[in-house]
Scaffold this motif. Structure first.
Motif, PDB file in Angstrom:
ATOM      1  N   ASP A 106       4.262   6.023  -3.516  1.00  0.00           N
ATOM      2  CA  ASP A 106       3.350   7.080  -3.070  1.00  0.00           C
ATOM      3  C   ASP A 106       2.014   6.864  -3.782  1.00  0.00           C
ATOM      4  O   ASP A 106       1.715   7.517  -4.775  1.00  0.00           O
ATOM      5  CB  ASP A 106       3.966   8.449  -3.416  1.00  0.00           C
ATOM      6  N   ASP A 107       1.287   5.855  -3.303  1.00  0.00           N
ATOM      7  CA  ASP A 107       0.079   5.428  -4.000  1.00  0.00           C
ATOM      8  C   ASP A 107      -0.939   4.981  -2.948  1.00  0.00           C
ATOM      9  O   ASP A 107      -0.721   3.985  -2.246  1.00  0.00           O
ATOM     10  CB  ASP A 107       0.436   4.251  -4.937  1.00  0.00           C
ATOM     11  N   PRO A 108      -2.041   5.712  -2.797  1.00  0.00           N
ATOM     12  CA  PRO A 108      -3.005   5.395  -1.734  1.00  0.00           C
ATOM     13  C   PRO A 108      -3.720   4.069  -1.917  1.00  0.00           C
ATOM     14  O   PRO A 108      -4.401   3.605  -1.002  1.00  0.00           O
ATOM     15  CB  PRO A 108      -3.994   6.572  -1.793  1.00  0.00           C
ATOM     16  N   THR A 109      -3.554   3.421  -3.100  1.00  0.00           N
ATOM     17  CA  THR A 109      -4.197   2.117  -3.285  1.00  0.00           C
ATOM     18  C   THR A 109      -3.260   0.965  -2.893  1.00  0.00           C
ATOM     19  O   THR A 109      -3.623  -0.199  -3.012  1.00  0.00           O
ATOM     20  CB  THR A 109      -4.683   1.895  -4.733  1.00  0.00           C
ATOM     21  N   ASP A 140     -11.079  -6.862   0.043  1.00  0.00           N
ATOM     22  CA  ASP A 140     -12.533  -7.019  -0.091  1.00  0.00           C
ATOM     23  C   ASP A 140     -13.315  -5.861   0.510  1.00  0.00           C
ATOM     24  O   ASP A 140     -14.412  -5.559   0.051  1.00  0.00           O
ATOM     25  CB  ASP A 140     -12.990  -8.329   0.568  1.00  0.00           C
ATOM     26  N   THR A 141     -12.774  -5.228   1.538  1.00  0.00           N
ATOM     27  CA  THR A 141     -13.516  -4.129   2.173  1.00  0.00           C
ATOM     28  C   THR A 141     -13.028  -2.772   1.681  1.00  0.00           C
ATOM     29  O   THR A 141     -13.821  -1.926   1.286  1.00  0.00           O
ATOM     30  CB  THR A 141     -13.390  -4.206   3.713  1.00  0.00           C
ATOM     31  N   VAL A 142     -11.706  -2.576   1.697  1.00  0.00           N
ATOM     32  CA  VAL A 142     -11.182  -1.250   1.324  1.00  0.00           C
ATOM     33  C   VAL A 142     -11.028  -1.125  -0.185  1.00  0.00           C
ATOM     34  O   VAL A 142     -11.144  -0.037  -0.743  1.00  0.00           O
ATOM     35  CB  VAL A 142      -9.830  -0.988   2.044  1.00  0.00           C
ATOM     36  N   GLY A 143     -10.762  -2.237  -0.877  1.00  0.00           N
ATOM     37  CA  GLY A 143     -10.616  -2.186  -2.327  1.00  0.00           C
ATOM     38  C   GLY A 143      -9.233  -1.788  -2.800  1.00  0.00           C
ATOM     39  O   GLY A 143      -9.083  -1.192  -3.877  1.00  0.00           O
ATOM     40  N   GLN A 144      -8.200  -2.137  -2.020  1.00  0.00           N
ATOM     41  CA  GLN A 144      -6.826  -1.801  -2.405  1.00  0.00           C
ATOM     42  C   GLN A 144      -6.391  -2.597  -3.639  1.00  0.00           C
ATOM     43  O   GLN A 144      -6.897  -3.685  -3.915  1.00  0.00           O
ATOM     44  CB  GLN A 144      -5.875  -2.097  -1.233  1.00  0.00           C
ATOM     45  N   SER A 145      -5.391  -2.046  -4.349  1.00  0.00           N
ATOM     46  CA  SER A 145      -4.893  -2.722  -5.553  1.00  0.00           C
ATOM     47  C   SER A 145      -3.767  -3.687  -5.235  1.00  0.00           C
ATOM     48  O   SER A 145      -3.538  -4.657  -5.969  1.00  0.00           O
ATOM     49  CB  SER A 145      -4.391  -1.698  -6.577  1.00  0.00           C
ATOM     50  N   ARG A 146      -3.034  -3.416  -4.134  1.00  0.00           N
ATOM     51  CA  ARG A 146      -1.835  -4.219  -3.846  1.00  0.00           C
ATOM     52  C   ARG A 146      -1.487  -4.077  -2.368  1.00  0.00           C
ATOM     53  O   ARG A 146      -1.640  -2.988  -1.791  1.00  0.00           O
ATOM     54  CB  ARG A 146      -0.681  -3.700  -4.709  1.00  0.00           C
ATOM     55  N   VAL A 147      -1.031  -5.173  -1.781  1.00  0.00           N
ATOM     56  CA  VAL A 147      -0.503  -5.129  -0.403  1.00  0.00           C
ATOM     57  C   VAL A 147       0.962  -5.530  -0.483  1.00  0.00           C
ATOM     58  O   VAL A 147       1.288  -6.560  -1.096  1.00  0.00           O
ATOM     59  CB  VAL A 147      -1.276  -6.087   0.529  1.00  0.00           C
TER      60      VAL A 147
END
Ligand SMILES: CC(C)(COP(=O)(O)OP(=O)(O)OC[C@H]1O[C@@H](n2cnc3c(N)ncnc32)[C@H](O)[C@@H]1OP(=O)(O)O)[C@@H](O)C(=O)NCCC(=O)NCCS
Length: 202
Positions: A106-109, A140-147
């Motif tokens: 449950d982590d928006p990143t 690069d665009t959204v800046g997420q920490s992990r996919v």
């Protein structure tokens, strides 16, 4: 920032909208496409429900969501993306929503990568090509920490896509969803550090 239109060498990726419902119904009418997802074709009503869930999830984190992939010349090697979706051929549905569900953080990143390609377009490198564009978008665009990406352990094609785009195996687990297919699932990931190391190596 709204979800942008994305382009790869061969594909035009258009944010999923209500006008695409017929394409989702077409995709999910093939039991082979859903073999490792629900084990059978989905009815029109089931797809209408999943479309609504996708549209709701897409709005939760800015610029994340679902994209419909269109190609030219069947997405053949050397083909170019169509100028618009009206000029293109439906290739499949690409997924990059925020992590959700019982087996995800449950982590928006954190973002959940997925893909579903029309069967006649399998094994042309299209899922990998679109996934690379979605990884770039996520980091690069959204800046997420992990996919992350999850699939049934026996879904070799899906695992090969994860491996070919540079994701690493994380775990094998028993899924907790509503009515999971029997068998274990696997999870792969790409962290921001992995992404940046790959980019720096290019
Ligand atoms: C899984 C799926 C998306 C793969 O799409 P695709 O466009 O055929 O994948 P690609 O062509 O990019 O293949 C990437 C790699 O996987 C390999 N591969 C693809 N399908 C394979 C299969 N069924 N068995 C073994 N390897 C496979 C390709 O040869 C390629 O290998 P390489 O990197 O060594 O060249 C497609 O088979 C599909 O839509 N399946 C049904 C939906 C599904 O299961 N989605 C995943 C659920 S989480």
């Amino acid at each position: 920032m709204p979800q942008p239109i994305l382009r790869t060498d061969r594909l035009l990726l258009v944010p999923l909208a209500d006008r695409h419902l017929g394409l989702e119904i077409q995709l999910d009418s093939d039991p082979e496409v859903l073999r490792y997802i629900c084990g059978r074709a989905r009815s029109r009503d089931e797809v209408i429900a999943s479309h609504a869930q996708r549209m709701a999830l897409a709005g939760k984190v800015e610029a994340l969501g679902y994209w419909v992939a269109f190609g030219s010349d069947g997405g053949a090697r050397g083909s170019r993306p169509p100028a618009s979706e009206d000029d293109g051929e439906f290739i499949g549905l690409m997924m990059l929503p925020p992590a959700h569900g019982p087996d995800q953080p449950d982590d928006p990143t954190v973002t959940d990568l997925g893909y579903r390609v029309v069967r006649r377009h399998w094994q042309k490198g299209l899922a990998s090509e679109a996934s690379r564009a979605l990884l770039r978008h996520a980091f690069d665009t959204v800046g997420q920490s992990r996919v992350i990406a999850q699939t049934m352990a026996v879904n070799t094609g899906s695992r090969r896509v994860m491996e070919s785009i540079g994701m690493r195996y994380v775990r094998t687990y028993v899924p907790r969803g509503d009515a999971p297919l029997p068998g274990a699932d696997v999870e792969y990931e790409m962290t921001r550090e992995m992404w940046e190391a790959r980019r720096d190596a290019c």
